[in-house]
Design an enzyme around this catalytic site. Sequence first.
Site, PDB file in Angstrom:
ATOM      1  N   LYS A   1       0.814  -1.304   0.524  1.00 50.01           N
ATOM      2  CA  LYS A   1      -0.538   0.023   0.299  1.00 50.01           C
ATOM      3  C   LYS A   1       1.250   1.188   0.135  1.00 50.01           C
ATOM      4  O   LYS A   1       0.779   2.213  -0.666  1.00 50.01           O
ATOM      5  CB  LYS A   1      -0.872  -0.514   1.471  1.00 50.01           C
ATOM      6  CG  LYS A   1      -0.454   0.200   2.294  1.00 50.01           C
ATOM      7  CD  LYS A   1      -1.572  -0.162   3.597  1.00 50.01           C
ATOM      8  CE  LYS A   1      -0.961  -0.182   4.911  1.00 50.01           C
ATOM      9  NZ  LYS A   1      -1.398  -0.011   5.999  1.00 50.01           N
TER      10      LYS A   1
ATOM     11  N   ARG B   1      -8.501  -2.625  16.917  1.00 50.47           N
ATOM     12  CA  ARG B   1      -9.083  -2.446  15.440  1.00 50.47           C
ATOM     13  C   ARG B   1      -9.714  -3.790  14.653  1.00 50.47           C
ATOM     14  O   ARG B   1     -10.886  -2.990  15.282  1.00 50.47           O
ATOM     15  CB  ARG B   1      -7.355  -2.225  14.539  1.00 50.47           C
ATOM     16  CG  ARG B   1      -7.671  -1.268  13.750  1.00 50.47           C
ATOM     17  CD  ARG B   1      -6.805  -0.598  12.776  1.00 50.47           C
ATOM     18  NE  ARG B   1      -6.361  -2.139  11.197  1.00 50.47           N
ATOM     19  CZ  ARG B   1      -5.539  -1.722  10.918  1.00 50.47           C
ATOM     20  NH1 ARG B   1      -4.724  -0.953  11.029  1.00 50.47           N
ATOM     21  NH2 ARG B   1      -5.055  -2.900   9.974  1.00 50.47           N
TER      22      ARG B   1
END
Length: 357
Positions: A34, A129
């Site tokens: 990414k 998360r």
Amino acid sequence: MAYLKLYRSKLEHNYQKLQAWFLEANVEWGVVSKLLCGNKLFLEELVRLGVTEFHDTRITNLKVIKQVAPEAQTVYIKPPASRNLKQVVTYADVSFNTELSTIKLLSEEAIRQNKTHKIIIMVEMGDLREGVIGDKLMAFYAQVVDMPNINIVGLGTNLNCLNGILPSHDKLVQLSLYKQLIETKFNIHIPWVSGGTSVTVPLLLQKQLPSAVNHFRIGEMLFFGLNLFTNKTVKGMNNDVFKLYAEIIELLEKPKTPSGIQSINVSGEMPAINPQDIGKKHYRAILDIGLLDCNPRYMMPDNKEVEIIEASSDMLVLDLGDNSKGLKVGDMLSFTLTYMGVLGLMNSRYIEKQIID
């Protein structure tokens, strides 16, 4: 003019180091790409190294990866949005999942596309998360295991990314135990325990990794050689795979302090003025780069006599002191970058990207 350089030999050195460590530990791994923001030039460099598994959080990036490496396995490393599921099944071979409703929709889309979509069920291990709560995992798995065109290939967890909770031997043992319990109850085999990211590599090197953890997702360690436990470079690895070069577009001797009525600047801040600097002068340089490209907090000048003062949207201002190096307009200054620094520059279409041997 400003450009971001990737040093091929330094990246290859880090890749070979990681490859050797993972081969010795019998661990599979993929590259978290990414950071590269779908840049074909840099992605092709990873393919040249031999990367066959790419992890990303953006569908547009996975689409580019499928163009440059059609045979590579692509992994979408966050829970998919329901409105993106057609593209997820099209461009991601695997996705991370935590929601039953989403997996059901993935199943329906995979049927429409005549594909089997692989999923990794993410488990909450303390960083808060994404992740299914541990005591709900068995019931969750039971509702997913028989969904058509869905193949559960692993359990995974994510640590350190939100609240800074570090991985530990005990946490990864717990993840491994979830795998054993599921395999025993459902009489199936789960190929992967994806318990490792860059922050987990030190546990592998210290022989503290549970044997069941057999899959890693690596980004920062590959590109920066960083031990996230100590925030220092791992011995023998390169921390300067990327370098930023920016051109001096103005260099003048000016007062050290501004004059006039002060208000907040474009960043919503009011820079502090040191009274001891009033009446003093220094050389100030302006570089052809600004906040549109990178936050200065993520840039470290390689010239230690240079200090970053502040940036506006398109320009970066430096304190050169007495300019003992004799810098002049047109010179290029180099900067070492953090992960977030490179990410900003990769995402900027104003910065040229280059590969250097």
